[in-house]
Design a protein around this motif. Sequence first.
Motif: not given
Length: 330
Positions: A197-212
């Motif tokens: 349930n992580w949004d892989v289609l929104d690359k920017k948002k996914l990267e923000e998640n991973l940085i966190y």
Amino acid sequence: MKNQNIEQFLEKYNDYKIPIMFYDLSQLEYNIKNVIEFEKKYNVKFLFPVKSFPHEKIIKIFAKYNFGYDVANNNEYSFIKEYIKDNFVSFNGINYNIEKVDTKNVIYYLNSLSATAKIEKFNGLRINPSIRHKSFSKFGITIEELKKIHNNYNNIESISFHFYEDNKYKKQKIICQLYRKVKKNFPNLKYINIGGNWDVLDKKKLEENLIYFRKNIDNNIKIFLEIGENWFENCGYLFTKIVAYNNVTNKKIYYVDAVKESIAKWSVLKPLNLNLKHEDGLIYIIAGSSCYEKDVFYVSQNRIDLNIGDVVVFKGLNGYSYAWNKEFNG
């Protein structure tokens, strides 16, 4: 799928007498290639849950990009075992009669204390997120219950956090809070599975998640992302045909040759090719053809003009729709 491709498909549609579930595999590969760089950049690994789209062509595509797999039982494992080399395999279900495999990088997650009597060896634990009733899941072992496990924690290589939370920022905080509470118990921890349930289609948002996560989880711990349906949100289309219409009070109902619960379960569909017009006081409903009152695909206050035989194309068909596809009401 581009509008031009849809039009080309519609030209061929008259050759078919049944609804069609269409998945654009070139778009799927684009979705994968768009974010696969994050594996190396943030020390993560994508796992594909077999349950979310159990089709050979789909499994082959994810194998091509060296994905790991998540399986819940032997049936799912037998479906993908010929595609496994040294890929990660995660057994994250509640079925304890699981096949012991010789493949490297296999994680067996314990879901509950009752399983300890049936599974002698396990190298993973599923942690329940219920912290002071802030979040609830019926799966996994609570932090309080962990103290009751008479097991050598040196054997635990991975812990997993599988729970649904629509607010991703809240979910991130809960996972990292749990990690800080339990990490000292596992001296040989190598992996953390943060579920799907992580949004892989929104690359920017996914990267923000991973940085966190990388700021809050030790960099030497590889993070598993078990993403299924999100890969397909812009790949799946449903082609249906109008078979009848009806007028009831202030509603006009168009019936299509499909059943929502049978062919589009868990999908959020939006029609692509309707010529919507101004409101005229009526409510327009596109409904399925089963004898089930909630078999509804779309509702609009804008005027919809359709005739019997017209094709309606919906976008948003996910992989679970294929997995759930069945016959109902003929």
